[in-house]
Design a protein around this motif. Sequence first.
Motif, mmCIF file in Angstrom:
data_model
loop_
_atom_site.group_PDB
_atom_site.id
_atom_site.type_symbol
_atom_site.label_atom_id
_atom_site.label_comp_id
_atom_site.label_asym_id
_atom_site.label_seq_id
_atom_site.Cartn_x
_atom_site.Cartn_y
_atom_site.Cartn_z
ATOM 1 N N ILE A 69 -15.191 23.275 114.161
ATOM 2 C CA ILE A 69 -15.404 22.428 112.988
ATOM 3 C C ILE A 69 -15.697 20.990 113.409
ATOM 4 C CG2 ILE A 69 -14.393 21.572 110.847
ATOM 5 C CD1 ILE A 69 -15.051 24.579 110.900
ATOM 6 N N GLN A 70 -14.962 20.499 114.397
ATOM 7 C CA GLN A 70 -15.243 19.154 114.901
ATOM 8 C C GLN A 70 -16.665 19.060 115.432
ATOM 9 O OE1 GLN A 70 -12.172 18.544 117.812
ATOM 10 N NE2 GLN A 70 -10.649 17.882 116.308
ATOM 11 N N LEU A 71 -17.115 20.105 116.102
ATOM 12 C CA LEU A 71 -18.475 20.101 116.637
ATOM 13 C C LEU A 71 -19.500 20.108 115.510
ATOM 14 C CD1 LEU A 71 -20.452 20.256 119.016
ATOM 15 C CD2 LEU A 71 -20.235 22.751 118.912
ATOM 16 N N TYR A 72 -19.297 20.947 114.497
ATOM 17 C CA TYR A 72 -20.250 20.993 113.382
ATOM 18 C C TYR A 72 -20.333 19.630 112.696
ATOM 19 C CZ TYR A 72 -19.291 26.042 113.869
ATOM 20 O OH TYR A 72 -19.105 27.316 114.350
ATOM 21 N N GLU A 73 -19.184 18.999 112.495
ATOM 22 C CA GLU A 73 -19.173 17.681 111.863
ATOM 23 C C GLU A 73 -19.865 16.643 112.746
ATOM 24 O OE1 GLU A 73 -17.571 16.271 108.622
ATOM 25 O OE2 GLU A 73 -18.719 18.143 108.564
ATOM 26 N N GLN A 74 -19.633 16.738 114.043
ATOM 27 C CA GLN A 74 -20.303 15.821 114.968
ATOM 28 C C GLN A 74 -21.817 15.973 114.873
ATOM 29 O OE1 GLN A 74 -19.362 16.478 119.110
ATOM 30 N NE2 GLN A 74 -20.976 15.114 119.819
ATOM 31 N N LEU A 75 -22.282 17.202 114.858
ATOM 32 C CA LEU A 75 -23.721 17.445 114.761
ATOM 33 C C LEU A 75 -24.275 16.883 113.453
ATOM 34 C CD1 LEU A 75 -23.881 21.131 116.079
ATOM 35 C CD2 LEU A 75 -24.611 19.078 117.301
ATOM 36 N N ARG A 76 -23.580 17.161 112.367
ATOM 37 C CA ARG A 76 -24.052 16.705 111.058
ATOM 38 C C ARG A 76 -24.116 15.182 110.992
ATOM 39 N NH1 ARG A 76 -21.812 15.088 106.366
ATOM 40 N NH2 ARG A 76 -19.689 15.303 107.178
ATOM 41 N N LEU A 77 -23.048 14.530 111.460
ATOM 42 C CA LEU A 77 -22.986 13.071 111.389
ATOM 43 C C LEU A 77 -23.920 12.400 112.397
ATOM 44 C CD1 LEU A 77 -19.123 12.661 110.951
ATOM 45 C CD2 LEU A 77 -20.895 12.383 109.193
ATOM 46 N N SER A 78 -24.339 13.151 113.412
ATOM 47 C CA SER A 78 -25.245 12.599 114.422
ATOM 48 C C SER A 78 -26.710 12.786 114.056
ATOM 49 C CB SER A 78 -24.973 13.251 115.783
ATOM 50 O OG SER A 78 -23.654 12.984 116.215
ATOM 51 N N GLY A 79 -26.976 13.423 112.915
ATOM 52 C CA GLY A 79 -28.353 13.558 112.467
ATOM 53 C C GLY A 79 -29.007 14.886 112.753
ATOM 54 N N ALA A 118 -20.368 21.491 124.781
ATOM 55 C CA ALA A 118 -21.442 21.321 123.798
ATOM 56 C C ALA A 118 -21.373 19.940 123.156
ATOM 57 C CB ALA A 118 -21.341 22.410 122.731
ATOM 58 N N SER A 119 -20.169 19.465 122.893
ATOM 59 C CA SER A 119 -19.982 18.157 122.264
ATOM 60 C C SER A 119 -20.486 17.031 123.156
ATOM 61 C CB SER A 119 -18.501 17.949 121.943
ATOM 62 O OG SER A 119 -18.255 16.662 121.421
ATOM 63 N N VAL A 120 -20.202 17.123 124.449
ATOM 64 C CA VAL A 120 -20.688 16.115 125.398
ATOM 65 C C VAL A 120 -22.212 16.032 125.334
ATOM 66 C CG1 VAL A 120 -20.948 15.595 127.853
ATOM 67 C CG2 VAL A 120 -18.711 16.257 126.953
ATOM 68 N N LEU A 121 -22.853 17.173 125.275
ATOM 69 C CA LEU A 121 -24.317 17.202 125.214
ATOM 70 C C LEU A 121 -24.827 16.610 123.900
ATOM 71 C CD1 LEU A 121 -24.614 20.791 126.671
ATOM 72 C CD2 LEU A 121 -25.527 18.743 127.776
ATOM 73 N N ALA A 122 -24.164 16.944 122.806
ATOM 74 C CA ALA A 122 -24.615 16.475 121.496
ATOM 75 C C ALA A 122 -24.480 14.971 121.344
ATOM 76 C CB ALA A 122 -23.833 17.188 120.393
ATOM 77 N N ARG A 123 -23.506 14.366 122.009
ATOM 78 C CA ARG A 123 -23.314 12.914 121.875
ATOM 79 C C ARG A 123 -24.541 12.138 122.333
ATOM 80 N NH1 ARG A 123 -18.397 10.749 124.870
ATOM 81 N NH2 ARG A 123 -19.418 11.919 126.517
ATOM 82 N N ASP A 124 -25.291 12.711 123.274
ATOM 83 C CA ASP A 124 -26.489 12.039 123.774
ATOM 84 C C ASP A 124 -27.763 12.611 123.168
ATOM 85 O OD1 ASP A 124 -25.921 9.874 125.706
ATOM 86 O OD2 ASP A 124 -24.785 11.426 126.748
ATOM 87 N N GLY A 125 -27.635 13.337 122.059
ATOM 88 C CA GLY A 125 -28.820 13.828 121.374
ATOM 89 C C GLY A 125 -29.556 14.928 122.098
ATOM 90 N N ALA A 126 -28.830 15.773 122.828
ATOM 91 C CA ALA A 126 -29.468 16.887 123.529
ATOM 92 C C ALA A 126 -30.131 17.826 122.528
ATOM 93 C CB ALA A 126 -28.429 17.651 124.348
ATOM 94 N N SER A 127 -31.078 18.603 123.000
ATOM 95 C CA SER A 127 -31.728 19.586 122.130
ATOM 96 C C SER A 127 -30.695 20.608 121.664
ATOM 97 C CB SER A 127 -32.850 20.297 122.883
ATOM 98 O OG SER A 127 -32.316 21.141 123.894
ATOM 99 N N ILE A 128 -30.969 21.237 120.534
ATOM 100 C CA ILE A 128 -30.017 22.233 120.040
ATOM 101 C C ILE A 128 -29.946 23.424 120.989
ATOM 102 C CG2 ILE A 128 -31.672 23.457 118.583
ATOM 103 C CD1 ILE A 128 -27.890 22.722 117.928
ATOM 104 N N GLU A 129 -31.022 23.680 121.734
ATOM 105 C CA GLU A 129 -30.977 24.752 122.740
ATOM 106 C C GLU A 129 -29.963 24.415 123.833
ATOM 107 O OE1 GLU A 129 -34.666 25.019 120.497
ATOM 108 O OE2 GLU A 129 -33.803 23.368 121.661
ATOM 109 N N GLU A 130 -29.920 23.150 124.237
ATOM 110 C CA GLU A 130 -28.936 22.736 125.239
ATOM 111 C C GLU A 130 -27.522 22.793 124.671
ATOM 112 O OE1 GLU A 130 -31.610 19.605 127.912
ATOM 113 O OE2 GLU A 130 -30.632 18.904 126.074
ATOM 114 N N VAL A 131 -27.365 22.368 123.430
ATOM 115 C CA VAL A 131 -26.034 22.378 122.809
ATOM 116 C C VAL A 131 -25.501 23.803 122.692
ATOM 117 C CG1 VAL A 131 -24.742 21.867 120.695
ATOM 118 C CG2 VAL A 131 -26.407 20.211 121.571
ATOM 119 N N THR A 132 -26.335 24.717 122.211
ATOM 120 C CA THR A 132 -25.871 26.099 122.059
ATOM 121 C C THR A 132 -25.665 26.771 123.420
ATOM 122 O OG1 THR A 132 -28.175 26.831 121.757
ATOM 123 C CG2 THR A 132 -26.871 26.409 119.774
ATOM 124 N N ALA A 133 -26.490 26.410 124.397
ATOM 125 C CA ALA A 133 -26.253 26.924 125.753
ATOM 126 C C ALA A 133 -24.927 26.397 126.287
ATOM 127 C CB ALA A 133 -27.398 26.526 126.682
ATOM 128 N N GLY A 134 -24.588 25.158 125.932
ATOM 129 C CA GLY A 134 -23.294 24.616 126.324
ATOM 130 C C GLY A 134 -22.141 25.429 125.764
#
Length: 266
Positions: A69-79, A118-134
């Motif tokens: 849930i924290q990850l989903y919220e992070q993704l949503r709030l990060s755009g 996955a969260s570390v990757l998302a903080r820097d705007g990684a592609s969703i492919e990288e995030v899901t691979a994480g």
Amino acid sequence: MAARARRRGAGGTGPVGEPASRAPGAITRILAAPGPAAGAAPRGPRPAAACRGPAQRLKSVSHIAQTNIQLYEQLRLSGYDDAAVVAAARAYALAQPLFSARFRGSGRPFLCHLVGTASVLARDGASIEEVTAGLLHAAYDAGLFGYDMHRTVSPRKRAAVREAVGEAGEALVAAYTALPWTGSTLERLAASAARSPEERSVLRLRLANELDDLADGGLRYTGREKASLVDDASHRAKLVTLAQQVDMPHLAADLEAALASHGDRV
């Protein structure tokens, strides 16, 4: 009733002859260590001036999600858009059964580590492919597939991961698994900043994995084999160099801080 209590063990909750719970790895050794002498007062934290290196250096590490849930919220709030959040949820839906009974050497739930990577990757705007691979980076090495318990890559496993994260995401998971993470690998990678987009993505996954392992100090409570790579000062320096080459400023800054904190403790 007495027989039932005996079957449960002395504590009433565990198997016969065993304690109700077991602490894994280094935690067991810590709990088994001699306690303070009789009558001695509990020892509180040392004053900052008595600590080696900058005190509480890890406080500089930004928040890293530890639940889905924290990850989903992070993704949503990060755009990230709704489709990206759905993609992350689909990857987590596979990670959940693969790692529900898996723990890191410190005793930390493996799922928390996957989300953190996955969260570390998302903080820097990684592609969703990288995030899901994480989220599934350790699937082939440590995931418990019910039909294949071996720590290998197989066509059936790859098909399951591909269904969850798509062709590009699965290719990253497979490449992550194939890359040996050793001192010689670090030396080879640090020698040249020239690499393909896929190689850069795999390196991002590897570095995100390292940061999540380091960020909460968990390596202090795991086996030395896991910590041995970052125990070496030259390896830590190469990890910092690599982190500066993957266009992820939050990862680079936080990994440098986390490695410095780990170095203070070695």
